[in-house]
Design an enzyme around this catalytic site. Structure first.
Site, PDB file in Angstrom:
ATOM      1  N   ASP A 127     -18.275 -28.846  31.093  1.00 45.94           N
ATOM      2  CA  ASP A 127     -18.149 -28.366  32.471  1.00 45.94           C
ATOM      3  C   ASP A 127     -17.050 -27.310  32.580  1.00 45.94           C
ATOM      4  OD1 ASP A 127     -18.758 -28.226  35.137  1.00 45.94           O
ATOM      5  OD2 ASP A 127     -17.516 -29.924  35.714  1.00 45.94           O
ATOM      6  N   HIS A 148     -21.242 -18.986  30.936  1.00 48.62           N
ATOM      7  CA  HIS A 148     -22.207 -19.736  30.119  1.00 48.62           C
ATOM      8  C   HIS A 148     -22.269 -19.164  28.700  1.00 48.62           C
ATOM      9  CE1 HIS A 148     -23.187 -22.123  33.519  1.00 48.62           C
ATOM     10  NE2 HIS A 148     -23.830 -21.170  34.173  1.00 48.62           N
ATOM     11  N   LEU A 172     -25.190 -34.600  10.536  1.00 48.22           N
ATOM     12  CA  LEU A 172     -24.992 -34.874  11.962  1.00 48.22           C
ATOM     13  C   LEU A 172     -26.309 -34.803  12.735  1.00 48.22           C
ATOM     14  CD1 LEU A 172     -22.734 -35.062  14.290  1.00 48.22           C
ATOM     15  CD2 LEU A 172     -23.120 -32.605  14.525  1.00 48.22           C
ATOM     16  N   GLU A 232     -15.751 -45.197  25.601  1.00 51.66           N
ATOM     17  CA  GLU A 232     -14.386 -44.789  25.968  1.00 51.66           C
ATOM     18  C   GLU A 232     -14.459 -43.415  26.633  1.00 51.66           C
ATOM     19  OE1 GLU A 232     -11.713 -46.654  25.716  1.00 51.66           O
ATOM     20  OE2 GLU A 232     -12.930 -48.263  24.843  1.00 51.66           O
TER      21      GLU A 232
HETATM   22  C1  FPP Z   1     -21.430 -26.504  33.403  1.00 53.17           C
HETATM   23  O1  FPP Z   1     -20.499 -25.563  33.879  1.00 53.17           O
HETATM   24  C2  FPP Z   1     -22.235 -25.936  32.325  1.00 53.17           C
HETATM   25  C3  FPP Z   1     -23.586 -25.842  32.311  1.00 53.17           C
HETATM   26  C4  FPP Z   1     -24.438 -26.273  33.439  1.00 53.17           C
HETATM   27  C5  FPP Z   1     -24.301 -25.205  31.197  1.00 53.17           C
HETATM   28  C6  FPP Z   1     -23.823 -25.553  29.817  1.00 53.17           C
HETATM   29  C7  FPP Z   1     -24.369 -24.546  28.903  1.00 53.17           C
HETATM   30  C8  FPP Z   1     -23.707 -23.992  27.869  1.00 53.17           C
HETATM   31  C9  FPP Z   1     -22.356 -24.405  27.450  1.00 53.17           C
HETATM   32  C10 FPP Z   1     -24.388 -22.921  27.119  1.00 53.17           C
HETATM   33  C11 FPP Z   1     -24.736 -23.201  25.729  1.00 53.17           C
HETATM   34  C12 FPP Z   1     -25.288 -24.533  25.429  1.00 53.17           C
HETATM   35  C13 FPP Z   1     -26.095 -24.812  24.379  1.00 53.17           C
HETATM   36  C14 FPP Z   1     -26.385 -26.223  24.045  1.00 53.17           C
HETATM   37  C15 FPP Z   1     -26.698 -23.775  23.526  1.00 53.17           C
HETATM   38  P1  FPP Z   1     -20.570 -25.133  35.415  1.00 53.17           P
HETATM   39  O2  FPP Z   1     -21.473 -23.953  35.503  1.00 53.17           O
HETATM   40  O3  FPP Z   1     -20.988 -26.292  36.260  1.00 53.17           O
HETATM   41  O4  FPP Z   1     -19.094 -24.732  35.683  1.00 53.17           O
HETATM   42  P2  FPP Z   1     -18.301 -24.867  37.072  1.00 53.17           P
HETATM   43  O5  FPP Z   1     -18.155 -26.344  37.344  1.00 53.17           O
HETATM   44  O6  FPP Z   1     -16.996 -24.216  36.762  1.00 53.17           O
HETATM   45  O7  FPP Z   1     -19.089 -24.144  38.109  1.00 53.17           O
END
Ligand code: FPP
Length: 264
Positions: free
Chosen positions: A35, A52, A146, A222
């Site tokens: 996040d 992202h 893994l 945990e």
């Molecule tokens: C949450 O941050 C993140 C996501 C919803 C997307 C996660 C995706 C990636 C890390 C890209 C790559 C992943 C893979 C597996 C190839 P948010 O957008 O909710 O952030 P915020 O809370 O600051 O708005």
């Protein structure tokens, strides 16, 4: 990137299915909510898409570090059932990122012995993405390093609903008596039913909630909450989470004295 091989085999420990391979004190299964991408971008006056994209580096780092430390399963929450509520442009960008990441990384993951698996409601995804997911799974199936599980269009409640439907069908077909439904059968019907339960849960970005991730599976996990935003998440942050995990006493309902005395 070249991963170091998994460390030697260890005797079984509570909290999972099958014989443990991770060294003592190392979680067999790590589950992460990644996040903070949007906030990372906003503080730099960049579009959310840049956050992202910047989130890919810590994904690679986490895979490498977990493989190196002897973790058996790493589950990453990439897109939740609720993330469909985001603006269509952001959803499209995320789906594109997943497509690109699978295409770019799968060969190297496979060379390093990683077995890739996706969990979530695949029927809600575009056909091209579903096909690439299935191909990536087929290409890495049977790899002995893994296990990397990527949750896309996943929700813990969805997972419980699909498990309930599966068991209900078995009952309706006469293959299962309702009285035979117990915790083990429900656990086995879930998306991660064949894998050990998560030992360590990490959420970056400062919020302290599980947001519909692996609801059943996290019963005895945990929890570790990290203030760093996901694009900033480093090997040091991961190392600190592992150290915190190693220092905790897991009692699984028993007393501390019972745990210290060891299995009888
Ligand atoms: C949450 O941050 C993140 C996501 C919803 C997307 C996660 C995706 C990636 C890390 C890209 C790559 C992943 C893979 C597996 C190839 P948010 O957008 O909710 O952030 P915020 O809370 O600051 O708005």
């Amino acid at each position: 990137m070249a991963f170091e091989p998994n460390p030697p085999v260890d005797p079984p420990r509570p909290g999972g299915v099958g014989a443990a391979r991770a060294p003592a004190g190392v979680p067999r299964h790590v589950a992460i909510i990644m996040d903070g991408n949007g906030r990372w971008a906003a503080t730099r006056r960049l579009p959310r898409s840049a956050g992202h994209r910047a989130g890919i580096r810590p994904v690679r780092m986490s895979v490498e570090e977990c493989a190196k430390r002897g973790v058996e399963v790493l589950t990453l929450f990439a897109f939740s059932s609720e993330n469909w509520r985001r603006p269509p442009q952001e959803v499209g960008l995320l789906m594109q990122l997943f497509l690109e990441a699978i295409e770019r990384e799968v060969d190297e993951l496979s060379r390093n012995g990683v077995e890739l698996r996706f969990i979530g409601e695949r029927g809600s995804l575009a056909e091209e993405l579903r096909l690439r997911m299935a191909n990536a799974e087929a290409r890495t199936r049977g790899n002995r390093g893994l296990k990397l599980v990527v949750a896309v269009a996943y929700g813990g409640r969805w997972d419980l609903v699909q498990a309930a439907r599966r068991l209900a069908r078995e009952c309706a077909d006469g293959r299962l008596a309702p009285e035979a439904i117990d915790e083990a059968r429900i656990g086995a019907a879930l998306a991660l039913g064949d894998l050990p339960e998560p030992d360590l849960f990490i959420r970056t970005g400062g919020d302290r909630r599980v947001s519909n991730f692996l609801l059943w599976n996290l019963a005895y996990t945990e929890l570790c909450f990290v203030d760093a935003l996901w694009p900033e998440f480093s090997a040091e942050h991961l190392g600190a989470a592992f150290a915190s995990f190693a220092a905790r006493q897991r009692r699984f309902g028993m007393t501390g004295e019972q745990v210290e005395a060891g299995p009888c």
